[in-house]
Design an enzyme around this catalytic site. Sequence first.
Site, mmCIF file in Angstrom:
data_model
loop_
_atom_site.group_PDB
_atom_site.id
_atom_site.type_symbol
_atom_site.label_atom_id
_atom_site.label_comp_id
_atom_site.label_asym_id
_atom_site.label_seq_id
_atom_site.Cartn_x
_atom_site.Cartn_y
_atom_site.Cartn_z
ATOM 1 N N TYR A 134 0.773 -1.213 -0.534
ATOM 2 C CA TYR A 134 -0.219 0.204 0.022
ATOM 3 C C TYR A 134 0.807 0.904 -0.783
ATOM 4 C CZ TYR A 134 -3.223 4.040 1.633
ATOM 5 O OH TYR A 134 -3.321 4.475 1.581
ATOM 6 N N HIS A 155 -2.773 16.253 -1.717
ATOM 7 C CA HIS A 155 -3.028 17.092 -0.272
ATOM 8 C C HIS A 155 -3.185 17.880 0.335
ATOM 9 C CE1 HIS A 155 -3.810 11.733 -1.208
ATOM 10 N NE2 HIS A 155 -3.183 11.243 0.017
ATOM 11 N N ASN A 198 0.990 11.076 6.876
ATOM 12 C CA ASN A 198 0.767 9.961 7.684
ATOM 13 C C ASN A 198 0.855 10.408 8.972
ATOM 14 O OD1 ASN A 198 -0.920 6.847 7.405
ATOM 15 N ND2 ASN A 198 -1.684 7.979 5.808
ATOM 16 N N TYR A 233 -20.032 28.001 46.472
ATOM 17 C CA TYR A 233 -19.485 26.648 45.751
ATOM 18 C C TYR A 233 -17.986 26.953 44.786
ATOM 19 C CZ TYR A 233 -23.827 23.601 46.215
ATOM 20 O OH TYR A 233 -23.576 22.714 46.649
ATOM 21 N N ARG A 254 -15.700 27.316 48.027
ATOM 22 C CA ARG A 254 -15.510 26.428 49.146
ATOM 23 C C ARG A 254 -15.322 24.529 47.694
ATOM 24 N NH1 ARG A 254 -20.832 23.202 50.672
ATOM 25 N NH2 ARG A 254 -21.745 25.563 50.542
ATOM 26 N N PHE A 286 -1.791 5.709 12.290
ATOM 27 C CA PHE A 286 -2.188 6.924 12.113
ATOM 28 C C PHE A 286 -3.619 7.426 12.622
ATOM 29 C CE2 PHE A 286 -3.723 4.093 8.946
ATOM 30 C CZ PHE A 286 -5.243 4.287 9.162
ATOM 31 N N GLU A 301 -11.599 5.330 4.535
ATOM 32 C CA GLU A 301 -11.474 6.022 5.895
ATOM 33 C C GLU A 301 -13.220 6.053 6.527
ATOM 34 O OE1 GLU A 301 -8.829 9.041 4.568
ATOM 35 O OE2 GLU A 301 -7.988 7.123 4.098
#
Length: 506
Positions: free
Chosen positions: A51, A81, A193, A277, A280, A326, A411
């Site tokens: 791959y 990309h 990646n 609160y 405290r 990844f 994906e």
Amino acid sequence: MPELDAAPTLDQVVTTARGDLAWTLSEAARARMQQGREVVERALASGAVVYGVTTGFGKFARVRIEPDAVRELQRNLLLSHAIGVGPPFATEVVRAMMLLRAASLARGYSGVRPLVVERLLALLAAGAHPVVPSQGSVGASGDLAPLAHMALPLIGEGEVELAGEVLSGAEALARLGLEPLVLEAKEGLALVNGTQAMSAVLVLLSHDARILARTADVAAAMSVEALKASHRPYGVWVTRLRPHPGAEAVAANLRRLLAGSEIAASHADCDKVQDAYSLRAVPQVHGASRDALAYLERALEVEVASVTDNPLVVPETGEVISAGNFHGQPLALPADAVAVALAELANIAERRVEQMLNPALSGLPAFLAERGGLHSGLMISQYTAASLVSENKVLAHPASVDSIPTSANQEDHVSMGTTAARQARQIYENALWVLAIELASAAQALDFHRPLEPGRGVRAAYARIRAEVPHLDRDRYLKPELSRLRELIRSGELLRVVEAEVGPLE
């Protein structure tokens, strides 16, 4: 100049990101990388289907790439990309990203040549910072778009900020006397990646948030004194009976900050039974945020020392393994937790501001104004704090629960970890303002208790604040003063002054 061999520490990443620390690749790392590269070369020579080496990417994993096109495949990957959008990441984030990606590749399980890491480190040392848009990552398969923008200058593409000027990747390399790289099989994929965009944001955030959290304890202690609240909820027995680590640390800090208080002694016999609160329960609320920060820090320590590539190249066995290292989920969940944690530190701080500014709750002049009516005092500072904490509540919606499938459903589950990191960072920025408002309010309130002195740590903080911001005796332009207080928090200066007086806070 340190050698990149074992993973850098989180503090080293911060120092590199915010300074001029440069790195060289160690001989041991170079040897490991060469062994990994040989696995890739053997796979290519054998004609094996691997791959991203002899196939396309994502949905194109079944498309076979001919041997004479593998270099073009890697170049095309970076170009295709690099489609990030939005404002660019800060220079410090890009520097951290470069170091972290180099460190992951230097482990030798990505199959790239040492030259690739050496070139990344050379750009880092030269102050040549790729322009990396901050939006566009879904956090699996890693931070593809941001890392592609980071890697483009290696091949003479993209944009680079160098000496305050934005240049093309080719021009930046020429000015530095470097030739564009021709990427070999697997190298483009190895560069993109990984989780280094989200990791870079989160390492810096983790460092800054630790300072903010301890300073929040200082601000709370000032408010406790300003409101003449009881110190008893911070006693040893309280957290011993519910010993969450963060709560124990915060309670110990409060005891140290409040020690020696004349204000506390002045109301020892008052008829108040319990405080609100937000006063405290400071150890329980601040402490829970501390525990979330510890969760993130542990995750980052593992991540910085990890290999987040796909496929993984294992020299020990000769295998090339397609897997899921990844995926950003191990960081996305703690990033979301820290976003909530920081939002809560701001939430409770805003409530303490309201306690101080509201005369029905504080027993002090309304909005801490000397002559209310003619002067508004700090009235609108609470509006600003309220606006910021409301915005934080939107930003704190967990990004990690929103997975949108990508690459034609190949994906099918993604982390949105980089979105989680960016949201957490913005909440941190907002929280700085809220704490600055609390510090300004508490210092003003303490003025009404003089000549009584607060505890030692509070006294040190008050003195440093008053060196920047004088008492508010009449209305004036407050934004520059709040900006100075915000910087005192962000830089750690206020914390350093307090710790010089009472010792390191936990």
